[in-house]
Write an enzyme that holds these catalytic residues in place. Structure first.
Site, mmCIF file in Angstrom:
data_model
loop_
_atom_site.group_PDB
_atom_site.id
_atom_site.type_symbol
_atom_site.label_atom_id
_atom_site.label_comp_id
_atom_site.label_asym_id
_atom_site.label_seq_id
_atom_site.Cartn_x
_atom_site.Cartn_y
_atom_site.Cartn_z
ATOM 1 C CB CYS A 45 -0.923 0.000 1.220
ATOM 2 S SG CYS A 45 -1.963 1.471 1.355
ATOM 3 C CB CYS A 73 -0.492 2.307 4.064
ATOM 4 S SG CYS A 73 -2.153 1.767 3.622
ATOM 5 C CG ASP A 74 3.314 1.095 4.418
ATOM 6 O OD1 ASP A 74 2.896 1.534 5.506
ATOM 7 O OD2 ASP A 74 3.099 -0.065 4.021
#
Length: 313
Positions: A140, A143-144
């Protein structure tokens, strides 16, 4: 000494929530607060993708490991009276009271069901992939990606998700390379144009065969599918975007409509085509799959279930 396990066969609830990720737990919180007798099932496979996320920074009011956010949500749901079952749901069928939830341990009668089973990111299945999850391997970018600003990253895939993630990572300041197993991308033409406009290099006809590093990702070993030649790409992160498999097989017997990719089709109130069955989160055909949107889906699904039960008497 013989041990007897107490079963809850024929236990009755107003609503059953299948899944204990952000969508399912939010649904449990709201359903319990509405006064519904609520049970939620936490399954082992798939586990919530949030539990695998090392750090959350884009959920309002919370920063930290994904599992900790899940723990807080679970505690909150149980505080309001929702029952927690660590059981795998095997079947959902119609019953006298509405539906029967058949697990590996018991059978439950419920008036309404909320499916919040999420999905599982497709894996490459190569050495080093699982070992480096959270230490350079991610599924992701949203997300990261922030952890890789100014660093070299490899995005694996050729569809809309992979190209979108490559563009996003480039925009936030990563040194991005895309690798695709074929000689042309599957992504929409407009996305491809955006990719090439940003001069993001593509390694064609190649696959990742191994991910290596000392404690964290440092390189990816790739193989050209045409020549068979292997080479090394020095990278700090590998973002794998080769698809998501929604965990929705259990709704087939009920006749719940799904799209061509297996995602449950819902309306604006998270209702499916089967009365009394609702769905929320990453198992649905929604364009954005994030913790915050999953939580919103769960709240709406619980409200819709409450209204359905109230109107059904």
């Amino acid at each position: 000494m013989e041990v007897f396990i107490q079963r809850d066969d024929n236990a009755e609830f107003d609503v059953a929530i299948v899944g204990a990720g952000p969508a399912g737990l939010t649904a449990a919180i709201y359903a319990a607060r509405y006064g519904l007798k609520t049970v939620f099932f936490e399954t082992v496979d798939p586990t919530s993708q949030l539990a695998l996320t090392p750090t959350i920074e884009n959920y309002p009011g919370f920063e930290g490991p994904g599992y900790r956010l899940l723990e807080k949500m679970k505690e909150q749901a149980m505080k309001f009276g929702a029952s927690h079952k660590l059981e795998n749901v095997e079947r959902i069928v119609r019953g006298d009271r509405g539906f029967k939830i058949v697990t590996d341990s018991a059978t439950y009668n419920v008036k309404a069901v909320i499916i919040a089973t999420g999905g599982k990111h497709a894996e490459l299945g190569v050495p080093g992939e699982k070992e480096f999850v959270g230490r350079g391997v991610s599924y992701c970018a949203t997300c990261d990606g922030n952890f890789f600003r100014g660093k070299r990253v490899l995005v694996v895939g050729g569809g809309n998700t992979a190209v979108t993630e490559a563009i996003y990572l480039k925009e936030i300041g990563c040194d991005v390379t895309l690798i695709h197993r074929r000689d042309e991308l599957r992504a929409e033409k407009a996305l491809q144009e955006e990719l090439f406009k940003r001069k993001i290099p593509v390694i064609w006809n190649s696959v990742v065969v191994r991910i290596e590093g000392d404690g964290k990702v440092q390189r990816a070993v790739i193989k050209n599918r045409v020549t068979g030649e292997e080479s090394i790409v020095e990278v700090d992160g590998v973002f794998i975007a080769v698809g998501i498999r929604p965990a929705t097989d259990m709704v087939e017997e009920l006749g719940v409509a799904r799209d061509e990719n297996g995602y449950i089709i819902v309306d604006s109130k998270q209702a499916t085509n089967v009365k009394g069955v609702f769905a929320a989160g990453d198992c649905c055909n929604k364009p954005l799959k994030q913790v915050v949107t999953a939580a919103g889906d769960g709240a709406l699904a619980a409200n819709s279930a409450f209204e359905y039960i109230r109107m059904s008497g």
